[in-house]
Motif scaffolding. Sequence first.
Motif, mmCIF file in Angstrom:
data_model
loop_
_atom_site.group_PDB
_atom_site.id
_atom_site.type_symbol
_atom_site.label_atom_id
_atom_site.label_comp_id
_atom_site.label_asym_id
_atom_site.label_seq_id
_atom_site.Cartn_x
_atom_site.Cartn_y
_atom_site.Cartn_z
ATOM 1 N N ALA A 27 24.541 -2.353 47.656
ATOM 2 C CA ALA A 27 25.020 -1.186 46.904
ATOM 3 C C ALA A 27 23.966 -0.714 45.904
ATOM 4 O O ALA A 27 23.735 0.495 45.743
ATOM 5 N N ARG A 28 23.316 -1.672 45.239
ATOM 6 C CA ARG A 28 22.280 -1.310 44.263
ATOM 7 C C ARG A 28 21.088 -0.649 44.941
ATOM 8 O O ARG A 28 20.578 0.373 44.466
ATOM 9 N N THR A 68 19.160 -14.018 42.807
ATOM 10 C CA THR A 68 18.998 -12.966 41.794
ATOM 11 C C THR A 68 17.518 -12.615 41.676
ATOM 12 O O THR A 68 16.644 -13.407 42.032
ATOM 13 N N GLU A 79 21.841 2.878 46.099
ATOM 14 C CA GLU A 79 21.813 3.801 44.956
ATOM 15 C C GLU A 79 20.369 4.128 44.558
ATOM 16 O O GLU A 79 20.027 5.298 44.300
ATOM 17 N N ASN A 114 24.399 -9.349 51.134
ATOM 18 C CA ASN A 114 25.164 -9.357 49.886
ATOM 19 C C ASN A 114 25.536 -7.933 49.486
ATOM 20 O O ASN A 114 24.675 -7.068 49.348
ATOM 21 N N GLU A 115 26.825 -7.694 49.347
ATOM 22 C CA GLU A 115 27.347 -6.337 49.105
ATOM 23 C C GLU A 115 26.794 -5.733 47.817
ATOM 24 O O GLU A 115 26.438 -4.547 47.772
ATOM 25 N N THR A 116 26.707 -6.523 46.766
ATOM 26 C CA THR A 116 26.244 -6.014 45.471
ATOM 27 C C THR A 116 24.796 -5.559 45.548
ATOM 28 O O THR A 116 24.432 -4.485 45.055
ATOM 29 N N THR A 117 23.980 -6.389 46.205
ATOM 30 C CA THR A 117 22.561 -6.046 46.335
ATOM 31 C C THR A 117 22.381 -4.786 47.180
ATOM 32 O O THR A 117 21.587 -3.902 46.837
#
Length: 426
Positions: free
Chosen positions: A137-138, A62, A141, A132-135
């Motif tokens: 995607a962020r 994180t 964006e 990491n997919e979440t990272t």
Amino acid sequence: MTTQKQEYKEQVGAIQLTLIPSDKYKSNKIVFKFRAPLTRETSTKRSLIAALIETNTKKYPTQTAFRKELASLYGANFYTSVDKKGNEHIITAVLDMVDGQFVPEGDTLLKQAFELIQEILFNPNAENGSFNETTVAREKENLEQRLESVYDDKIRYANKRLTEIMFADENYKYGAFGVLKDIPTISATDLYEYYQQFLVEDTIDLFICGDVKKEDVLPLVKALPFADREYRDLDIIPPVHPKKVNTVKETQPINQGKLVLGYRTNILFGEEAYVPLQVANGLLGGFANSKIFINVREKASLAYYANSRIDSFHGFMIISAGIDEKNYDQALAIIKEQVTAMQTGDFTEDELSQTKAMLTNQLLEANDQAQGLIELTYNNTLKKANLDLPNWLKRISEVTKEEVVAAVQSLELDTIYFLSKGAESE
């Protein structure tokens, strides 16, 4: 007493290492420059990679955990940026840290910093062949928002359009941050696959500026597990001589027109005519006493802003002005007149001296910080030039009026771009 010692340069495996020893600063700056050919296929991916490695790692998944680890190194800071120089795309990764001699038990601080760098570069937040997919995607964006914001800043947008038009047949038309339309097509797996290629193929320069010794640094650099590779020289930009001037007018619902002229100079950093061209740019549109500023903005009251700048790695000059649409012809004519005036030597020795003094101050200010010194050293490395700060200042002081005139005579108008609301043409 502040001292600037001799630079030390050595090829250490895959890395070209340059030490810039100085006790001027109370911090050490570790700067990696990763360089690859500028292409549409890779520029967006590289921009995303720069953002990802700034955010987290496998061990510190994180942003909070990552920043906490940096804070434990006495408030170290890590950040990345992307840039382009000529036909090259460059990712810069910077670790800023306090000099160990100023903190308790600081003798291991440099080693700890390199351990973190290895974690950042070789142990990203990824598993099973995918970031990491979440990272991802962020960061996709964030990058979309960044590239979309150019449209709202009409000065930047007009400069972007001039670049796209003027360099339509060259990869230089692609921005360092990539291509907006390409972002949705890049998956976390695609990105990780390219990341492996990036680690193996990029040309790597490492600069360390501060009160450091090579015997302390070399083992740490050697321990970084980069695969060996040849050091690739800079892609040379061939001269371009436009056959005709390309004029493009576009319309948007805006209040103030944006006029941008693109000139080919075919003069690059480190070349004999480069510093005279810099002085010429200062006289023409680089400072508040320049010809374009005074004649277009002050005397004729035609422009809200008016300036010029040169690109030292692709060999061109851009002149920009914010004008009312009805003043297009007059403003364009006056700008061209100022270029002609410079080419015929229509400027005084006082104006030349004043511009040289302003350029000198600007250069001293830019190189007062470690990052400025590193960027200058990198430019010299890329172009195999000898324009370090003392030589540059000496060269500015020696520039003659005749050299400035000769440099301006190299200017060839390539492209005129005008963005307006189109009311006058209607």
